[in-house]
Motif scaffolding. Structure first.
Motif, PDB file in Angstrom:
ATOM      1  N   UNK A 346       0.835  -1.202   0.000  1.00 31.37           N
ATOM      2  CA  UNK A 346       0.000   0.000   0.000  1.00 31.37           C
ATOM      3  C   UNK A 346       0.871   1.255   0.000  1.00 31.37           C
ATOM      4  N   UNK A 347       0.528   2.221  -0.852  1.00 37.69           N
ATOM      5  CA  UNK A 347       1.429   3.348  -1.107  1.00 37.69           C
ATOM      6  C   UNK A 347       1.452   4.393  -0.002  1.00 37.69           C
ATOM      7  N   UNK A 348       0.294   4.826   0.509  1.00 40.97           N
ATOM      8  CA  UNK A 348       0.306   5.930   1.466  1.00 40.97           C
ATOM      9  C   UNK A 348       1.035   5.551   2.748  1.00 40.97           C
ATOM     10  N   UNK A 349       0.814   4.340   3.231  1.00 43.94           N
ATOM     11  CA  UNK A 349       1.499   3.885   4.439  1.00 43.94           C
ATOM     12  C   UNK A 349       2.999   3.760   4.201  1.00 43.94           C
ATOM     13  N   UNK A 350       3.376   3.182   3.075  1.00 47.43           N
ATOM     14  CA  UNK A 350       4.804   3.030   2.773  1.00 47.43           C
ATOM     15  C   UNK A 350       5.484   4.389   2.691  1.00 47.43           C
ATOM     16  N   UNK A 351       4.780   5.380   2.127  1.00 52.81           N
ATOM     17  CA  UNK A 351       5.355   6.723   2.026  1.00 52.81           C
ATOM     18  C   UNK A 351       5.497   7.371   3.396  1.00 52.81           C
ATOM     19  N   UNK A 352       4.472   7.252   4.217  1.00 54.64           N
ATOM     20  CA  UNK A 352       4.542   7.956   5.502  1.00 54.64           C
ATOM     21  C   UNK A 352       5.496   7.256   6.468  1.00 54.64           C
ATOM     22  N   UNK A 353       5.626   5.934   6.373  1.00 52.24           N
ATOM     23  CA  UNK A 353       6.658   5.258   7.160  1.00 52.24           C
ATOM     24  C   UNK A 353       8.043   5.781   6.762  1.00 52.24           C
ATOM     25  N   UNK A 354       8.267   5.903   5.449  1.00 49.97           N
ATOM     26  CA  UNK A 354       9.561   6.363   4.956  1.00 49.97           C
ATOM     27  C   UNK A 354       9.849   7.773   5.454  1.00 49.97           C
ATOM     28  N   UNK A 355       8.846   8.634   5.386  1.00 47.61           N
ATOM     29  CA  UNK A 355       8.966   9.997   5.919  1.00 47.61           C
ATOM     30  C   UNK A 355       9.359   9.970   7.396  1.00 47.61           C
ATOM     31  N   UNK A 356       8.660   9.188   8.187  1.00 43.56           N
ATOM     32  CA  UNK A 356       8.905   9.170   9.629  1.00 43.56           C
ATOM     33  C   UNK A 356      10.290   8.616   9.954  1.00 43.56           C
ATOM     34  N   UNK A 357      10.710   7.573   9.239  1.00 41.27           N
ATOM     35  CA  UNK A 357      12.067   7.056   9.455  1.00 41.27           C
ATOM     36  C   UNK A 357      13.112   8.125   9.152  1.00 41.27           C
ATOM     37  N   UNK A 358      12.985   8.757   7.980  1.00 38.95           N
ATOM     38  CA  UNK A 358      14.000   9.728   7.570  1.00 38.95           C
ATOM     39  C   UNK A 358      14.009  10.950   8.488  1.00 38.95           C
ATOM     40  N   UNK A 359      12.830  11.431   8.856  1.00 40.81           N
ATOM     41  CA  UNK A 359      12.778  12.586   9.749  1.00 40.81           C
ATOM     42  C   UNK A 359      13.284  12.216  11.140  1.00 40.81           C
TER      43      UNK A 359
END
Length: 452
Positions: A346-359
């Motif tokens: 699923x795209x939205x979850x994968x994107x927001x996980x990536x955001x949270x990890x990087x931030x």
């Protein structure tokens, strides 16, 4: 034989290297802003042709916020700022005392936490217009964000003192005594940013507010975290016997919890943690606990990251072999959620996980050595799995997003919180160019671009 293998494999290696190099030359945040951030996106399946003419909603607010963050990182893109300002002005009355709905009334419905997060754009607009000397608009934006913070802090319904989780914010008035992971993102970051921006002058209220903010996280984490799975259930009810909580577990050890670990719910939660910690005073008594919770979430999501793609499934603890059972969910005499759809990346979850990890790595909350490779693999997986070239003007689409998902209330017995619901529910459709995927992809890209 060795020469043959080298000649056979070499073209594939060169193609992979070329693809990686091409991806690295694209500024993906800007690419998505210009493809869909300024318009041509969906808010919960409602089409929006232009951002600057879109009504107030947490999805349109997410898109607007992501566009504004892109302007902050690339300030030469003045058209991004102007589009967000137009969106903000459209949805605000003359003095900033009311957020407007399409009929000219208040867009802040009673105790609806989803109505609040779009207001995060007003902090940046306030600062920028003040810098320009436009004190009239600056004051309007300050009034608007004051209104949102005060609405949450003083007027939003909370779990009563005689119940477990006392003081927790209702997700919505129609979900009494319920806290959802989603709600932590909708309410807490704007509350936290207001306190750090405007609340520090009143020491007593400032401390009490931060106690209030952290209470939301410690409560929901205590109630929803499954240490064996290292994941949080989507929601929890302090009154599981209530008819609106028909989806809730009725027995310990997870009394009141929903049944499954929904990816985007955990995404909102993970992002809320890092967004709040960005503003949280490090000398607060709960700071270390908030960091610990964030690291627990990060470790669990690392465990459930798909090893092949680097992405995450709609239902986190399963892979594509899990499907809706074809029988549906019987609720009284009715049967809902009939289908055999498979679990999917699923795209939205994968994107927001990536955001949270990087931030989280950038802020020093998460260990770079432990999590940078997780985020890197995820980001490259997003580019490969979810982005699709649009033949119109060199734009890009984002696909495989979950439109929405929820639980109940009593008047909607189809939202059962089962595997069948999350994969075959009538509102849990798979869509493309949904604002929740567009906004989170832009945010993830901005974090990724800061590391380059």
């Amino acid at each position: 034989m060795k020469k043959y293998l080298i000649l056979t494999v070499l073209p594939f290696l060169l193609m992979a290297c070329t693809e990686q190099r091409d991806n690295d030359t694209v500024i993906w945040s800007q690419k998505m802003v210009e493809s869909h951030g300024l318009g041509d996106f969906y808010c919960n399946r409602h089409y929006q042709s232009k951002l600057d003419s879109t009504g107030w909603d947490y999805v349109s607010g997410l898109v607007a916020g992501a566009v504004l963050e892109t302007w902050k990182q690339y300030p030469e893109k003045e058209e991004y700022y102007q589009s967000v300002k137009a969106f903000a002005d459209l949805n605000l009355n003359e003095d900033g005392s009311m957020i407007l709905n399409s009929k000219g009334g208040s867009a802040l419905r009673p105790s609806n936490i989803d109505d609040l997060p779009a207001g995060r754009i007003y902090f940046t607009l306030y600062e920028e217009e003040l810098r320009k000397g436009n004190t009239k608009d600056a004051q309007r934006y300050r009034n608007a964000v004051d209104l949102i913070r005060n609405t949450l802090k003083y007027n939003h319904s909370r779990i009563a003192e005689n119940l477990p989780g006392a003081g927790g914010f209702f997700h919505k008035a129609i979900y009494p005594n319920q806290m959802w992971l989603d709600g932590l993102y909708m309410g807490s970051p704007i509350y936290a940013q207001w306190e750090t921006t405007f609340g520090v002058t009143d020491t007593a209220i400032y401390k009490e507010s931060w106690d209030d903010i952290t209470r939301q996280f410690t409560t929901i984490h205590q109630k929803t975290y499954n240490a064996d799975k290292q994941l949080n259930y989507h929601a929890w009810s302090a009154t599981p016997a209530d008819s609106n909580s028909f989806w809730a577990n009725q027995q310990a050890p997870y009394l009141g919890c929903s049944q499954e670990f929904w990816a985007r719910g955990m995404g909102w939660y993970f992002a809320a943690l890092v967004d709040v910690l960005e503003f949280m005073p490090k000398d607060h008594s709960s700071y270390a606990e908030m960091v610990e919770i964030t690291n627990q979430v990060a470790a669990g999501l690392k465990r459930w990251q798909d090893s092949a793609s680097g992405l995450w499934y709609q239902l986190l603890q399963y892979d594509a072999s899990t499907t809706a059972d074809g029988q549906g969910d019987r609720m009284g005499v009715e049967v809902y959620n009939i289908g055999d759809a498979a679990n999917y990346l699923e795209s939205s979850a994968s994107c927001i996980f990536t955001y949270a990890y990087l931030k989280g790595i950038r802020l020093g909350i998460l260990d770079k050595e432990s999590y940078h490779s997780v985020a890197e693999k995820a980001y490259q997986g997003i580019l490969k799995e979810f982005l699709s070239e649009n033949p119109e003007g060199g734009r890009v689409d984002i696909v495989k997003g979950c439109a929405s998902a929820g639980l109940g209330p009593a008047k909607d017995p189809s939202r059962t919180g089962t595997i069948n619901y999350y994969l075959a529910g009538k509102d849990v459709t798979v869509v493309e160019n949904e604002g929740k995927a567009i906004g989170t992809f832009i945010l993830a890209s901005l974090e990724y671009e800061q590391l380059k």
